[in-house]
Design an enzyme around this catalytic site. Structure first.
Site, PDB file in Angstrom:
ATOM      1  N   CYS A   1     -10.276  11.042  -3.211  1.00 14.85           N
ATOM      2  CA  CYS A   1      -9.825  11.770  -2.013  1.00 14.85           C
ATOM      3  C   CYS A   1     -10.721  12.956  -1.646  1.00 14.85           C
ATOM      4  CB  CYS A   1      -8.402  12.270  -2.230  1.00 14.85           C
ATOM      5  SG  CYS A   1      -7.227  10.931  -2.445  1.00 14.85           S
TER       6      CYS A   1
HETATM    7  N1  LIG Z   1      -5.457   7.763  -5.534  1.00  8.86           N
HETATM    8  C1  LIG Z   1      -4.991   8.851  -4.980  1.00  8.86           C
HETATM    9  O1  LIG Z   1      -4.772   9.839  -5.662  1.00  8.86           O
HETATM   10  C2  LIG Z   1      -4.662   8.927  -3.505  1.00  8.86           C
HETATM   11  C3  LIG Z   1      -3.822   9.955  -3.060  1.00  8.86           C
HETATM   12  C4  LIG Z   1      -3.507  10.035  -1.741  1.00  8.86           C
HETATM   13  C5  LIG Z   1      -4.052   9.106  -0.845  1.00  8.86           C
HETATM   14  N2  LIG Z   1      -4.885   8.115  -1.283  1.00  8.86           N
HETATM   15  C6  LIG Z   1      -5.391   7.155  -0.307  1.00  8.86           C
HETATM   16  O2  LIG Z   1      -4.630   5.952  -0.431  1.00  8.86           O
HETATM   17  C7  LIG Z   1      -5.459   4.816  -0.184  1.00  8.86           C
HETATM   18  C8  LIG Z   1      -5.422   3.886  -1.388  1.00  8.86           C
HETATM   19  O3  LIG Z   1      -5.958   4.564  -2.493  1.00  8.86           O
HETATM   20  P1  LIG Z   1      -5.741   4.078  -3.980  1.00  8.86           P
HETATM   21  O4  LIG Z   1      -6.180   5.201  -4.844  1.00  8.86           O
HETATM   22  O5  LIG Z   1      -4.411   3.498  -4.156  1.00  8.86           O
HETATM   23  O6  LIG Z   1      -6.838   2.909  -4.054  1.00  8.86           O
HETATM   24  P2  LIG Z   1      -6.952   1.789  -5.191  1.00  8.86           P
HETATM   25  O7  LIG Z   1      -8.354   1.327  -5.161  1.00  8.86           O
HETATM   26  O8  LIG Z   1      -6.358   2.269  -6.467  1.00  8.86           O
HETATM   27  O9  LIG Z   1      -5.992   0.631  -4.649  1.00  8.86           O
HETATM   28  C9  LIG Z   1      -6.261  -0.098  -3.494  1.00  8.86           C
HETATM   29  C10 LIG Z   1      -5.833  -1.533  -3.727  1.00  8.86           C
HETATM   30  O10 LIG Z   1      -6.019  -2.251  -2.516  1.00  8.86           O
HETATM   31  C11 LIG Z   1      -6.451  -3.555  -2.841  1.00  8.86           C
HETATM   32  N3  LIG Z   1      -7.066  -4.137  -1.644  1.00  8.86           N
HETATM   33  C12 LIG Z   1      -8.292  -3.924  -1.137  1.00  8.86           C
HETATM   34  N4  LIG Z   1      -8.449  -4.604   0.013  1.00  8.86           N
HETATM   35  C13 LIG Z   1      -7.286  -5.257   0.226  1.00  8.86           C
HETATM   36  C14 LIG Z   1      -6.823  -6.110   1.241  1.00  8.86           C
HETATM   37  N5  LIG Z   1      -7.573  -6.414   2.301  1.00  8.86           N
HETATM   38  N6  LIG Z   1      -5.586  -6.616   1.136  1.00  8.86           N
HETATM   39  C15 LIG Z   1      -4.790  -6.330   0.075  1.00  8.86           C
HETATM   40  N7  LIG Z   1      -5.166  -5.510  -0.908  1.00  8.86           N
HETATM   41  C16 LIG Z   1      -6.401  -4.977  -0.838  1.00  8.86           C
HETATM   42  C17 LIG Z   1      -7.389  -3.340  -4.011  1.00  8.86           C
HETATM   43  O11 LIG Z   1      -7.545  -4.542  -4.753  1.00  8.86           O
HETATM   44  C18 LIG Z   1      -6.653  -2.257  -4.785  1.00  8.86           C
HETATM   45  O12 LIG Z   1      -5.782  -2.798  -5.750  1.00  8.86           O
HETATM   46  C19 LIG Z   1      -6.835   5.378   0.146  1.00  8.86           C
HETATM   47  O13 LIG Z   1      -6.948   5.543   1.526  1.00  8.86           O
HETATM   48  C20 LIG Z   1      -6.824   6.744  -0.517  1.00  8.86           C
HETATM   49  O14 LIG Z   1      -7.720   7.639   0.097  1.00  8.86           O
HETATM   50  C21 LIG Z   1      -5.176   7.995  -2.608  1.00  8.86           C
END
Ligand SMILES: NC(=O)c1ccc[n+]([C@@H]2O[C@H](COP(=O)([O-])OP(=O)(O)OC[C@H]3O[C@@H](n4cnc5c(N)ncnc54)[C@H](O)[C@@H]3O)[C@@H](O)[C@H]2O)c1
Length: 432
Positions: free
Chosen positions: A271
């Site tokens: 992030c």
């Molecule tokens: N990790 C954090 O602390 C956090 C906190 C707040 C916001 N975010 C935001 O949330 C979003 C997700 O982050 P995250 O950390 O969970 O990412 P992550 O990489 O842990 O998880 C994302 C998941 O999406 C899956 N994926 C990718 N393309 C896909 C598709 N087309 N269809 C279905 N699944 C698909 C991946 O395989 C993965 O399992 C991002 O925008 C991030 O910036 C993350």
């Protein structure tokens, strides 16, 4: 029964697209609230693990996943066919940066939205949770979904609700972090609010999806800028021979108008290093050049190089150079008490040290292997041998389970980028 009522009485079937850190944490709250859930992720190994009742996210226990899978409350799939069975669809896919340009990479969101469009039906509620620039929901997602012939706000509901979860934070979890919601119409907000009100402690509705998108970027850019400021203070204090940690501690006694941020080896995670680029990109597309944000990003990006220079300096009086020296890195995760190494500054520090000819090893209680950008290393136990065998021990991440007394006792020299050895005296300890 109308969707609003089914949301309120929890008979609605909720879908989560992208079962990573954010998606699985959200699944947990939906499940605890009593909703039936369908999760979709294109990563088949994750789907298999979930089907076997195994969690790969530290904050979500395997026992809970196993129980929900067994009772059928949670179903998971690696294809999008099940989207047609969902009443609500929360999109939690990654929003990274393009490798070279550092521009937003919306390809994961676009893939997900195009796949959802094929199964979109009347009265469905679609909510984007992924962090992105203002305008994404109405300018990018809405037109794609409306190619189905259905109109947002009339035939289906569309909202943006930024995820604010902080992995590893035991005080604030998805459930007790207020949830911001913006919709493309008042009805869209009302439906998104109804969904979240059943599982989260507080829902904060805002007037548009643009505002909701901007809220998340303000929060994370606020962190980037303040960390940049305190990193600059750390560099200045080091020139002036002032202990920056003592300065911050004393400044924190002010009961108003000051909030402590701490210097470190650079930004990490999915992030804070990424989100300001989303904002800068949108600003520049609109002819606005943010000076402060870009300056903070630059200061933070220079920290890994600064840390490597510090290691070189502390080796000098010992008549050692980086080339050929053994450097043991303590902690490679991007922050304490997590196993997440995404964008971790440790990776760049290791690369820089290796370029200088140092022999690098690491110890991290949460990370067994590190294989990023061609670097493949295994964690070693943090014992007397490992510590005494290193020319310099470099603390990059301050996990709380590490025995810092042991580190201070056996290391020849320590560079501590996190003030983990606070209160432990020793001329061989060099703080940032
Ligand atoms: N990790 C954090 O602390 C956090 C906190 C707040 C916001 N975010 C935001 O949330 C979003 C997700 O982050 P995250 O950390 O969970 O990412 P992550 O990489 O842990 O998880 C994302 C998941 O999406 C899956 N994926 C990718 N393309 C896909 C598709 N087309 N269809 C279905 N699944 C698909 C991946 O395989 C993965 O399992 C991002 O925008 C991030 O910036 C993350």
């Amino acid at each position: 029964m109308a969707l609003l009522e089914r949301l309120q009485d929890r008979s609605a079937k909720v879908g989560v697209i992208g079962l990573g850190y954010v998606g699985l944490s959200l699944v947990r709250e939906f499940a605890r609230a009593g909703y039936r859930i369908i999760g979709v992720d294109i990563d088949e190994s994750k789907i298999r693990q979930l089907q076997d009742g195994k969690s790969y996210v530290m904050d979500v226990p395997s026992e809970e996943i196993g129980k929900w899978i067994e009772t059928g409350q949670l179903e998971v799939a690696s294809d999008y066919d099940r989207v047609r069975d969902m009443d609500c669809v929360s999109i939690c896919v990654p929003t990274p940066l393009r490798a070279k340009s550092k521009d937003p990479d919306l390809s994961y969101v676009l893939d997900a939205v195009v796949a959802i469009r094929e199964h979109l039906h009347r009265s469905q509620l679609v909510i984007l949770e992924s962090t992105t620039f203002p305008g994404t929901t109405t300018e990018v997602i809405q037109p794609i979904l409306e190619e189905s012939g259905l109109v947002a706000g009339r035939d289906f509901y569309l909202a943006f609700s930024p995820e604010r979860v902080d992995p590893g934070n035991s005080s604030y979890r998805t459930r007790n972090i207020p949830k911001i919601v913006g919709g493309v119409s008042a009805e869209c907000v009302r439906h998104a609010e109804a969904l979240y009100e059943n599982c989260l402690e507080q829902v904060v509705a805002v007037s548009s999806t643009d505002v909701a998108e901007m809220v998340k970027l303000l929060e994370n850019t606020f962190r980037t800028v303040n960390i940049g400021l305190v990193n600059e203070f750390a560099l200045l204090c080091s020139k002036l021979n002032i202990d920056v940690w003592e300065v911050i501690e004393a400044a924190s006694t002010k009961p108003f108008g000051f909030m402590p941020f701490y210097p470190g080896p650079g930004l990490g995670g999915h992030c804070i290093p990424v989100d300001p680029h989303y904002l800068s990109w949108k600003a520049k597309v609109n002819g606005f050049h943010p000076k402060l944000i870009d300056a903070a990003v630059q200061v933070n990006q220079e920290m890994p190089g600064h840390i490597v220079r510090r290691v070189r300096e502390v080796l000098k009086p010992l008549k050692k150079e980086l080339r050929g020296s053994k450097i043991l890195i303590v902690g490679v995760a991007y922050k304490r008490n997590t196993d997440d190494v995404r964008e971790s500054p440790a990776i760049e520090i290791i690369e820089l040290l290796k370029q200088e000819g140092a022999e690098v090893g690491f110890s991290d209680p949460f990370v067994a292997q590190l294989s990023e950008n061609g670097t493949r290393l295994s964690s070693r136990p943090l014992d007397e041998d490992a510590l005494a065998g290193a020319d310099c021990v470099l603390i990059v991440t301050d996990h709380s389970s590490v025995d810092y007394e042991l580190v201070a006792r056996h290391a020849a020299v320590v560079v501590d980028t996190r003030n983990a050895l606070k209160d432990i005296p020793g001329e061989h300890i060099h703080r940032l």
